[in-house]
Design an enzyme around this catalytic site. Structure first.
Site, PDB file in Angstrom:
ATOM      1  N   GLU A  25      20.471 110.213 -27.983  1.00  0.00           N
ATOM      2  CA  GLU A  25      19.933 110.720 -26.711  1.00  0.00           C
ATOM      3  C   GLU A  25      19.680 109.563 -25.758  1.00  0.00           C
ATOM      4  O   GLU A  25      19.985 109.631 -24.567  1.00  0.00           O
ATOM      5  CB  GLU A  25      18.615 111.480 -26.944  1.00  0.00           C
ATOM      6  CG  GLU A  25      18.772 112.781 -27.702  1.00  0.00           C
ATOM      7  CD  GLU A  25      17.443 113.521 -27.814  1.00  0.00           C
ATOM      8  OE1 GLU A  25      16.672 113.554 -26.841  1.00  0.00           O
ATOM      9  OE2 GLU A  25      17.175 114.088 -28.898  1.00  0.00           O
ATOM     10  N   ARG A  73       8.494 122.741 -19.717  1.00  0.00           N
ATOM     11  CA  ARG A  73       8.270 123.840 -18.780  1.00  0.00           C
ATOM     12  C   ARG A  73       9.625 124.304 -18.265  1.00  0.00           C
ATOM     13  O   ARG A  73      10.504 123.474 -18.003  1.00  0.00           O
ATOM     14  CB  ARG A  73       7.480 123.348 -17.551  1.00  0.00           C
ATOM     15  CG  ARG A  73       6.142 122.781 -17.847  1.00  0.00           C
ATOM     16  CD  ARG A  73       5.054 123.787 -17.763  1.00  0.00           C
ATOM     17  NE  ARG A  73       4.930 124.440 -16.473  1.00  0.00           N
ATOM     18  CZ  ARG A  73       4.180 125.518 -16.289  1.00  0.00           C
ATOM     19  NH1 ARG A  73       3.522 126.049 -17.296  1.00  0.00           N
ATOM     20  NH2 ARG A  73       4.070 126.062 -15.092  1.00  0.00           N
ATOM     21  N   ASN A  98      18.844 117.435 -17.558  1.00  0.00           N
ATOM     22  CA  ASN A  98      18.012 117.660 -18.741  1.00  0.00           C
ATOM     23  C   ASN A  98      18.748 117.139 -19.963  1.00  0.00           C
ATOM     24  O   ASN A  98      19.975 117.104 -19.977  1.00  0.00           O
ATOM     25  CB  ASN A  98      17.740 119.160 -18.923  1.00  0.00           C
ATOM     26  CG  ASN A  98      16.853 119.440 -20.125  1.00  0.00           C
ATOM     27  OD1 ASN A  98      15.841 118.751 -20.334  1.00  0.00           O
ATOM     28  ND2 ASN A  98      17.215 120.421 -20.940  1.00  0.00           N
ATOM     29  N   ASN A 147      12.697 109.129 -24.298  1.00  0.00           N
ATOM     30  CA  ASN A 147      13.867 109.147 -23.403  1.00  0.00           C
ATOM     31  C   ASN A 147      13.536 108.476 -22.079  1.00  0.00           C
ATOM     32  O   ASN A 147      14.337 107.703 -21.544  1.00  0.00           O
ATOM     33  CB  ASN A 147      14.361 110.579 -23.180  1.00  0.00           C
ATOM     34  CG  ASN A 147      15.295 111.022 -24.284  1.00  0.00           C
ATOM     35  OD1 ASN A 147      16.426 110.559 -24.365  1.00  0.00           O
ATOM     36  ND2 ASN A 147      14.808 111.891 -25.156  1.00  0.00           N
ATOM     37  N   HIS A 198      19.062 117.740 -24.143  1.00  0.00           N
ATOM     38  CA  HIS A 198      18.734 118.704 -25.199  1.00  0.00           C
ATOM     39  C   HIS A 198      19.298 118.187 -26.524  1.00  0.00           C
ATOM     40  O   HIS A 198      20.446 117.742 -26.569  1.00  0.00           O
ATOM     41  CB  HIS A 198      19.333 120.073 -24.849  1.00  0.00           C
ATOM     42  CG  HIS A 198      18.956 121.119 -25.835  1.00  0.00           C
ATOM     43  ND1 HIS A 198      17.684 121.656 -25.885  1.00  0.00           N
ATOM     44  CD2 HIS A 198      19.649 121.687 -26.848  1.00  0.00           C
ATOM     45  CE1 HIS A 198      17.621 122.530 -26.876  1.00  0.00           C
ATOM     46  NE2 HIS A 198      18.802 122.562 -27.473  1.00  0.00           N
ATOM     47  N   ARG A 253       3.738 129.690 -12.442  1.00  0.00           N
ATOM     48  CA  ARG A 253       4.848 128.744 -12.491  1.00  0.00           C
ATOM     49  C   ARG A 253       5.182 128.176 -11.108  1.00  0.00           C
ATOM     50  O   ARG A 253       5.326 126.977 -10.911  1.00  0.00           O
ATOM     51  CB  ARG A 253       6.087 129.400 -13.095  1.00  0.00           C
ATOM     52  CG  ARG A 253       7.245 128.417 -13.272  1.00  0.00           C
ATOM     53  CD  ARG A 253       8.431 129.038 -13.985  1.00  0.00           C
ATOM     54  NE  ARG A 253       8.066 129.753 -15.198  1.00  0.00           N
ATOM     55  CZ  ARG A 253       7.711 129.173 -16.353  1.00  0.00           C
ATOM     56  NH1 ARG A 253       7.691 127.874 -16.428  1.00  0.00           N
ATOM     57  NH2 ARG A 253       7.392 129.898 -17.389  1.00  0.00           N
ATOM     58  N   ASP A 296      20.337 124.457 -14.338  1.00  0.00           N
ATOM     59  CA  ASP A 296      20.481 125.599 -13.434  1.00  0.00           C
ATOM     60  C   ASP A 296      19.341 126.564 -13.735  1.00  0.00           C
ATOM     61  O   ASP A 296      18.336 126.165 -14.333  1.00  0.00           O
ATOM     62  CB  ASP A 296      21.884 126.217 -13.520  1.00  0.00           C
ATOM     63  CG  ASP A 296      22.147 126.851 -14.878  1.00  0.00           C
ATOM     64  OD1 ASP A 296      21.204 126.957 -15.688  1.00  0.00           O
ATOM     65  OD2 ASP A 296      23.298 127.257 -15.119  1.00  0.00           O
ATOM     66  N   GLU A 297      19.512 127.811 -13.339  1.00  0.00           N
ATOM     67  CA  GLU A 297      18.359 128.704 -13.440  1.00  0.00           C
ATOM     68  C   GLU A 297      18.163 129.277 -14.839  1.00  0.00           C
ATOM     69  O   GLU A 297      17.197 129.987 -15.085  1.00  0.00           O
ATOM     70  CB  GLU A 297      18.457 129.775 -12.354  1.00  0.00           C
ATOM     71  CG  GLU A 297      18.160 129.120 -11.014  1.00  0.00           C
ATOM     72  CD  GLU A 297      18.709 129.851  -9.807  1.00  0.00           C
ATOM     73  OE1 GLU A 297      18.988 131.048  -9.927  1.00  0.00           O
ATOM     74  OE2 GLU A 297      18.857 129.196  -8.757  1.00  0.00           O
ATOM     75  N   ASP A 314      18.612 125.595 -20.793  1.00  0.00           N
ATOM     76  CA  ASP A 314      19.592 124.744 -21.490  1.00  0.00           C
ATOM     77  C   ASP A 314      21.026 125.195 -21.194  1.00  0.00           C
ATOM     78  O   ASP A 314      21.838 125.371 -22.112  1.00  0.00           O
ATOM     79  CB  ASP A 314      19.323 124.763 -23.020  1.00  0.00           C
ATOM     80  CG  ASP A 314      17.947 124.213 -23.348  1.00  0.00           C
ATOM     81  OD1 ASP A 314      17.451 123.338 -22.615  1.00  0.00           O
ATOM     82  OD2 ASP A 314      17.355 124.665 -24.350  1.00  0.00           O
TER      83      ASP A 314
HETATM   84  C1  GRF Z   1      13.979 115.112 -26.987  1.00  0.00           C
HETATM   85  O1  GRF Z   1      14.465 115.479 -28.256  1.00  0.00           O
HETATM   86  C2  GRF Z   1      14.743 115.837 -25.911  1.00  0.00           C
HETATM   87  O2  GRF Z   1      16.098 116.049 -26.233  1.00  0.00           O
HETATM   88  C3  GRF Z   1      14.013 117.148 -25.817  1.00  0.00           C
HETATM   89  O3  GRF Z   1      12.661 116.815 -25.987  1.00  0.00           O
HETATM   90  C4  GRF Z   1      12.563 115.624 -26.761  1.00  0.00           C
HETATM   91  C5  GRF Z   1      11.747 114.650 -25.952  1.00  0.00           C
HETATM   92  O4  GRF Z   1      11.502 113.451 -26.659  1.00  0.00           O
HETATM   93  N1  GRF Z   1      14.300 117.811 -24.570  1.00  0.00           N
HETATM   94  P1  GRF Z   1      10.892 112.210 -25.882  1.00  0.00           P
HETATM   95  O5  GRF Z   1       9.584 112.698 -25.242  1.00  0.00           O
HETATM   96  O6  GRF Z   1      11.884 111.776 -24.855  1.00  0.00           O
HETATM   97  O7  GRF Z   1      10.652 111.177 -26.928  1.00  0.00           O
END
Ligand code: GRF
Length: 204
Positions: free
Chosen positions: A174, A91, A107, A14, A109, A65, A141-142, A145
């Protein structure tokens, strides 16, 4: 020109897609100011170095943390980051971290939230037998996901899919969805009503 900070822990596909889209101008008026990994072996940090970007490893192992978060936030501030993009960052952020960048942490997901939060989302979706799967880019947020959704992309689950083919097709989406979400947030032409992100249009 806005400064993007990337946080990752692994493969970095990503991040690489974001970097390519900054390079090609598909993400406008922005640069990647810093890439931070909490593990030294993350493939993503190698990609950052290869691309000539500022790459920083801030190990999280054995740290509380908040102690780790303080180091990461310092590095982001040092590089004057405007927008933080979590890209496979394994994390949870402390509430304190989230408060340092209000509505400025995104983020991605690999499910259509609120379905299948947490780890192994694609496998969870496959095993559940859903007919439509996809990915979500949301504000952090806190809660895990959980923040307001910026972009979702859906794909059909095919009869001959397995966990891997499904995860691969979600990943391709993504890479497109993250860029779309970054552009929306950087352009700032939205407002958040309750949990809903809506395009700002003047109502007469
Ligand atoms: C992706 O599937 C993302 O949605 C999730 O972790 C994975 C990360 O993949 N949060 P990459 O490291 O971006 O290839």
């Amino acid at each position: 020109m806005k400064n993007i900070g990337i946080l990752l822990s692994g493969r970095g596909s990503n991040f690489e897609a974001i970097a390519n889209n900054v390079g090609s101008g598909r993400i406008r008026d922005a640069r990647i100011a810093v890439v931070i990994s909490n593990t030294k072996d993350a493939a993503g940090i190698e990609i950052a170095r290869r691309l000539g970007l500022k790459a920083v490893v801030i190990p999280s192992k054995g740290k509380e943390r908040e102690e780790h978060d303080r180091e990461v936030v310092s590095a982001l501030q040092e590089h004057q980051v405007d927008l933080v993009c979590l890209a496979g960052y394994m994390r949870l952020l402390s509430p304190w971290f989230v408060q340092q960048f209000p509505r400025r942490i995104l983020n991605i997901h690999p499910s259509l939230l609120p379905a299948f939060p947490g780890l192994g989302a694609q496998e969870q979706a496959f095993a559940y037998g859903v007919k439509v799967a996809g990915c979500t880019v949301h504000f952090v947020d806190e809660e895990l996901d959980h923040g307001p959704i910026i972009v979702q992309q859906a794909i059909e689950v095919l009869d001959d899919d397995d966990e891997h083919t499904l995860a691969d097709r979600i990943l391709q989406r993504e890479h497109i969805a993250y860029t779309e979400a970054i552009n929306i947030v950087l352009q700032g032409k939205y407002k958040i009503v309750g949990r809903r992100l809506v395009t700002k249009i003047t109502v007469r």
